[in-house]
Structure formats: structure tokens, C-alpha cells
Scaffold this motif. Sequence first.
Motif, short mmCIF file in Angstrom:
data_model
loop_
_atom_site.label_atom_id
_atom_site.label_comp_id
_atom_site.label_asym_id
_atom_site.label_seq_id
_atom_site.Cartn_x
_atom_site.Cartn_y
_atom_site.Cartn_z
N VAL A 1 0.83 -1.19 0.00
CA VAL A 1 0.00 0.00 0.00
C VAL A 1 0.86 1.25 0.00
CG1 VAL A 1 -1.80 1.25 1.23
CG2 VAL A 1 -1.78 -1.24 1.26
N LYS A 2 0.53 2.15 -0.89
CA LYS A 2 1.23 3.43 -0.93
C LYS A 2 0.74 4.29 0.23
CE LYS A 2 2.20 7.31 -4.06
NZ LYS A 2 1.84 7.94 -5.34
N MET A 3 1.64 4.56 1.20
CA MET A 3 1.22 5.16 2.45
C MET A 3 1.54 6.65 2.58
SD MET A 3 -0.26 2.76 4.16
CE MET A 3 -0.20 3.32 5.86
N GLU A 4 2.32 7.19 1.64
CA GLU A 4 2.72 8.58 1.79
C GLU A 4 1.49 9.48 1.80
OE1 GLU A 4 3.89 6.61 -0.53
OE2 GLU A 4 6.02 6.35 -0.17
N SER A 5 1.49 10.46 2.67
CA SER A 5 0.38 11.40 2.74
C SER A 5 0.86 12.69 3.37
CB SER A 5 -0.79 10.82 3.54
OG SER A 5 -1.85 11.75 3.61
N LYS A 6 0.33 13.80 2.91
CA LYS A 6 0.56 15.06 3.58
C LYS A 6 -0.11 15.02 4.95
CE LYS A 6 0.71 18.18 -0.43
NZ LYS A 6 0.03 19.34 -1.06
N VAL A 7 0.33 15.87 5.81
CA VAL A 7 -0.33 16.03 7.10
C VAL A 7 -0.66 17.51 7.27
CG1 VAL A 7 -0.18 15.74 9.59
CG2 VAL A 7 0.96 14.09 8.08
N TYR A 8 -1.92 17.79 7.57
CA TYR A 8 -2.35 19.15 7.84
C TYR A 8 -2.61 19.29 9.34
CZ TYR A 8 -2.91 20.09 2.86
OH TYR A 8 -2.68 20.28 1.53
N TYR A 9 -1.93 20.23 9.95
CA TYR A 9 -2.09 20.48 11.38
C TYR A 9 -3.01 21.68 11.55
CZ TYR A 9 1.82 17.29 11.89
OH TYR A 9 2.63 16.19 11.84
N PRO A 10 -4.16 21.49 12.18
CA PRO A 10 -5.09 22.62 12.34
C PRO A 10 -4.56 23.67 13.29
CG PRO A 10 -5.85 20.71 13.57
CD PRO A 10 -4.66 20.26 12.78
N ASP A 11 -5.15 24.83 13.21
CA ASP A 11 -4.79 25.90 14.14
C ASP A 11 -4.94 25.40 15.57
OD1 ASP A 11 -5.18 28.22 15.91
OD2 ASP A 11 -5.15 29.39 14.05
N GLY B 1 -9.61 19.25 15.25
CA GLY B 1 -8.49 19.62 16.10
C GLY B 1 -7.31 18.67 16.00
N GLN B 2 -7.53 17.48 15.40
CA GLN B 2 -6.46 16.52 15.24
C GLN B 2 -5.80 16.68 13.86
OE1 GLN B 2 -5.52 14.40 17.87
NE2 GLN B 2 -6.92 15.86 18.84
N PRO B 3 -4.56 16.24 13.71
CA PRO B 3 -3.91 16.31 12.39
C PRO B 3 -4.71 15.55 11.34
CG PRO B 3 -2.30 15.81 14.10
CD PRO B 3 -3.65 15.72 14.75
N GLU C 1 -8.60 26.68 3.83
CA GLU C 1 -7.47 26.25 4.67
C GLU C 1 -7.67 26.55 6.16
OE1 GLU C 1 -3.82 27.71 3.07
OE2 GLU C 1 -4.34 27.16 1.00
N ARG C 2 -8.92 26.79 6.57
CA ARG C 2 -9.16 27.09 7.98
C ARG C 2 -10.19 26.14 8.61
NH1 ARG C 2 -13.97 29.31 8.22
NH2 ARG C 2 -14.85 30.22 6.33
N CYS C 3 -10.92 25.37 7.78
CA CYS C 3 -11.95 24.48 8.31
C CYS C 3 -11.42 23.05 8.43
CB CYS C 3 -13.18 24.46 7.38
SG CYS C 3 -14.04 26.02 7.25
N PRO C 4 -11.50 22.44 9.61
CA PRO C 4 -11.16 21.03 9.70
C PRO C 4 -12.09 20.19 8.81
CG PRO C 4 -11.46 21.99 11.88
CD PRO C 4 -11.95 22.99 10.89
N ILE C 5 -11.55 19.11 8.25
CA ILE C 5 -12.36 18.15 7.48
C ILE C 5 -12.48 16.89 8.31
CG2 ILE C 5 -12.49 16.69 5.43
CD1 ILE C 5 -11.13 18.87 3.86
N VAL C 6 -13.71 16.50 8.64
CA VAL C 6 -13.94 15.24 9.34
C VAL C 6 -14.46 14.24 8.31
CG1 VAL C 6 -14.23 16.19 11.64
CG2 VAL C 6 -16.21 16.07 10.17
N ASP C 7 -13.54 13.44 7.78
CA ASP C 7 -13.92 12.34 6.90
C ASP C 7 -14.46 11.25 7.82
OD1 ASP C 7 -14.25 10.81 4.69
OD2 ASP C 7 -12.13 10.49 4.28
N THR C 8 -15.56 10.60 7.44
CA THR C 8 -16.22 9.66 8.34
C THR C 8 -16.43 8.31 7.68
OG1 THR C 8 -18.42 10.47 7.67
CG2 THR C 8 -17.41 11.48 9.61
N TRP C 9 -16.12 7.25 8.42
CA TRP C 9 -16.46 5.90 7.96
C TRP C 9 -17.46 5.31 8.93
CZ3 TRP C 9 -16.76 1.17 10.19
CH2 TRP C 9 -17.03 0.10 9.32
N TRP C 10 -18.54 4.78 8.34
CA TRP C 10 -19.56 4.07 9.11
C TRP C 10 -20.50 3.41 8.11
CZ3 TRP C 10 -24.73 6.49 9.89
CH2 TRP C 10 -24.88 7.66 9.16
#
Length: 628
Positions: free
Chosen positions: A7-17, A426-428, A403-412
Motif C-alpha cells: 500500500v502506498k502510504m505517503e500522505s501530507k499532514v495538515y495540522y489545524p490551528d 483539532g487533530q492532524p 485552509e481554515r476548516c477542519p475536514i472530518v472524513d467519516t467511515w460508518w
Amino acid sequence: MAEDFDVKMESKVYYPDPSIKETVRMGDYEAVYNEFIQDPQAYWEKVANELKWMQKWDKVMEWDHPYARWFVNSKLNITQNCLDRHVHNGKKNKVAIIWVGDGGEERVFTYRQLYREVMRCANGLKSMGVKKGDAVCIYMPLVPEQIILTLACARIGAIHSIVFAGFGTQALNSRIKDSNAKIVVTADATIRRGKRVELKAIVEEAVVNAPSVEKIVVLRRMTPPMELYSEMEVDYHEMLSDIPECGPEVMDAEDPLFILYTSGTTGPAKGIVHTCGGYMVGAYYSTRNVFDLRDNDVFWCTADPGWITGHSYIIYGPLLNGGTVLITESTPDYPDAGVWWSIIDEFDVTIFYTAPTAIRMFMRMGADWPNKYDLGSLRLLGSVGEPLNPEAFEWYYHVIGKERCPIVDTWWQTETGMHMITTMAGQPMKPGFIGKSLPGVVADVVDKNGVPVPAGTGGFLVIKEPWPSMMRTVHNNDERYRQYWTTIGKYYTAGDLAVKDDDGYIMILGRSDDVIIVAGHNIGSAEVESALVSNAAVAEAAVIGKPHPLKGEILKAFVILRVGYTPSEKLKSELIYHVRMSLGPIAMPSEIDFVDSLPKTRSGKIMRRVLRAKELGMDPGDVSTLED
């Protein structure tokens, strides 16, 4: 085997304010998750105590694999928490629902007004003989009456079965018969892209050979009003009672609240059964914490109540929290591609929850449309329905969230009733990764024997412990329910392939039945699709396996191009090379077809088995959840 995946695992990381982490409810994810792990039942009991109960539980949970009972012997009515406690605790004049019609019409309901309408509707249903335990099928457009009817059923203990109003006669008939519905409620028509789409005519055909149906209730929206047949049909407004009070039916926590049908890869649609107590706690808890819902928020989930997303995050979750919900009958590209952004601007929407399919569609249309509008009210973005590929994440984050709103991607899933995996605000954030287990959930990636796989190795997504909003059975097919909990050890098997990184973030690779074996190598279709979509020419892609005498299977891709790109043999070669450079030669498609659309469910999931069946000249099976 899934554990053989590279699996290609590389990913950017965005740290919220940092200020976001300090202000949201679960900013310290690790501390909250540790609290849950130390005593899961105490954790859920604390959540449940935030709600109103007629009688408290003797025990938080009883687990007799694969069956759970939550809040044992407690009594409640979910509508007391959605309505009464807000009306009587200072929120009666707060806006509960904002409705925007396809043509821009507006209707607004305060909690007081919604309460009164639900009571009148509940009394009306009772006058027609509907009682606790009866099933009511709701087949309606996305109008306030759909929500009112849902809550009215819950008020009197009737089991609601909402069927998406895009389904045809056969799908509706099968759901009416399986649920043994006593009443069917519909509208004369819905409005889609400015055109009238008949609904009642579909119901008339669907109730043939459905002997359980005693009455059809019709919301007449059009002028002149259509004729009703008095022998069986009742006008919605005439059904409503003048009595503005209806006492809540006393429900046991394990009494069924609703049946919702979802399509599997084979066989008829499954009737997922959710119960009153556990589902209430899960919907309340996840809405409050995943979206960090606050009193001044305007929450817009773009799904339909005909799907579990609409049940949990249009109706029950927001109303349990006393939130303001925006709903609309409009489509995202009519009368132009700016209509959704104009709604956000006009109504100061603060939380926007939509599907990756919609995001990729907006990408095709370009950033000029959202840039015409003021989206400054937004503070949190969400994604649901299928994996949010990194390119769509980037567009969503930069163009819509600025670039100021957190994105909550959800799995369910329909079966889980609530969010299970996400990146808490609030999490990376890691584009391509859903995130970690929501506190209250124990998710993991394991091999076929249930053994956790190393970080970076693909495996099967499982939930290791029961949770309150878990389904209790599959209606009329308990054996199918048991399969969820017996396929891999004693874990709940989601049917998805996934991988964890070193930080515990989970990436969904695709359905386990979408594994393609090429020359002995297992390839997840979602990863190849993500590689294709990362090319500037590609808007959407679906990948299937085709039998091959030498390799076992080869990969075939179906590709939708972005505006400005033209199909050509040269472009095919470029895309194949692009995948080779992204994933390696084993993942290269052998064939590419350029198409205008892909078969999808209404929740935005691509139905690859339909593409595979068409390609191989086979029966596609149940296609009742297809968008078109």
C-alpha cells in the motif's frame, strides 16, 4: 489475501490551528479515548445520562455474542429528547428546520412549531389505527413533512421504514412487503431540476400484491390537487389532528425504532433493524462530538432521510442536540453550479457534510463557482459515503474551507448507525486516511484469522467490541445478521479492506469483494482509482477485474474526464503510464473506457459489480439502490 497488499502510504499532514484543538469538545483525543478504554460501560453510561429517560437501566450492556442489549430494561421515547426537552427548556423559539425548495421557496419551523406538527401527525396516525409495533412506509421527497412523519411514528411507537423517493416500483414493493407496512405515506410528486417527478403513481403500482397496506396517505403539493380514491387514499392535511398534544409511547430500549433497507452484493436488500435506546445514544453522541455541534450552528447534511446518513445526521442526531438543520430539495447543479454555495452564503451554514462524489463533481465545474459566494460562515467540513481521495480532500480543504476548516472524513455503515472512524476536529488531518476509532469504538485491521496486521499492511476492517447504535438484526433474516459477527473470529466484519499507518490512522482501500487478483497479486480497486483521479484529466474512475487466461485477471478502468479533456488513445496511454508511475506496473489498467457516468448508489458509492456484470454479460443482481 488482503494482507499481501503493498500500500502506498505517503500522505501530507495538515495540522489545524491550535485554537481549534483548545475549543472543540474532543480536542484531547488520546485522553478521551483512554477514558473510554479504561471502562467502556461507564463511558457510555455517562453519555446516556445526558439524555432524558422515563426509567433508567438496570445494566448498561449485556453481551451474548453476537447479540447485545444496551441500557437493559430502560424506558424512553426518542422524541422526548428531540422535541419536548428543547420546547420546555428555553429553546421553543429556536429554529429547528430550514427548508429550501428546488425553486428557492423557503419554510422554517421552530422547535415549538415542529413539536405541534409532530403531535398533530401522531394523533392523525393513531386515528387511522396505527399503533405501537406497526410499520409505516414513508416514500416522500425531502420536505419537512418527511421529518414530521418520521418523528410522529417514533412518538407513538410505530416502526418507520423510509424508502428513498428515487426508487422504482419493484424496490418499493419489496420493502413494503418485507416490513409488512400498514400505511404508506407519499406525495403526489417531487420537484427535481425544475421538473415534476410523479411519486403517487409509483406507489399505486407498488401496493399491488402488498396485502398488509390498509391506507395510502398523500401529501398533495401540486396545483390543481390530484384526485384521491376515498376507498384507500387519504389527504395528508386532512389526516392531521386538531389536537396539539400526544403523549409519548413508553418504549423499551430494545424495541425497534426503524427498519432501513440497504443493498448487498448479492440477494435482496437487507432490512437493518435499529432500536430505540442504543441508537438514540449513538446518534446524539456522534453528532455532538464529531461535528462539535454548538447552539449557534446551522448544520447542512446533503443526504436524504432515505439513507442512514439522513436518519442519523439530518433527523435524529441534530434534533437530539437541539440543533438547527438545513434541508433542501435542490440538486447541486440546478439552476446552475453555484446553487449549493449560494445556500451556504444565504443561510450562514457553519457545518457542511457531503459526499466525495459531490466534491469531485464540483471539482469538474471549477473553483470559479464557489468563489462567487461568501463561504466565511463555514467552520467545519465533513465527508461521507466512500473514501475521500487525496485530490478531492485538497480541493475541499483549499477551495471550500479556505485552509481554515477542519475536514472530518467519516467511515460508518447503515449497520453501525453512527460514525465509527474519523479524524476528530483539532487533530492532524491526513488526506486519504479516514482517521482513528471514535472514542467508544474499537476498530482494527486484521488478517483473515483476526490477527492484527503490521502498520502498512492491508487487511480486513473489523470492530472488536459492541457499541450502542449497532444494528440488532436483519429483518426476517437473522442468519444474515450473525454472519457479520462470525466471518472473522468474533469481530464485526465490515466487508471493507483497510490499512493502518504508524500513527494508527486508517485508510479504506475498498470493499473486500472489490479485490482484484492480477498474476497472483491482490490489488484494491480503490487504490488504482485514486491513482487515476490524481491525474489532472480525470474527474472520477472505477476499476474492475476481467478474467484473463494467463494472469487470472486484468484491470479495466472506466474513466470520467474533467471539462476540457477529450478522449483519445494518447490520453489512455498517458493514464496507464501515470498509474504505473504511481503504483507500479502490476497495477496498470490493461483497458480504459471513457464514460459519461458511473453506476452509483444514492449515497454516492460506485457499484463496481454492476460494471463487472455488464462487462461480462452477467446478471448484476439487486440494483434497487442505483442512482439512475
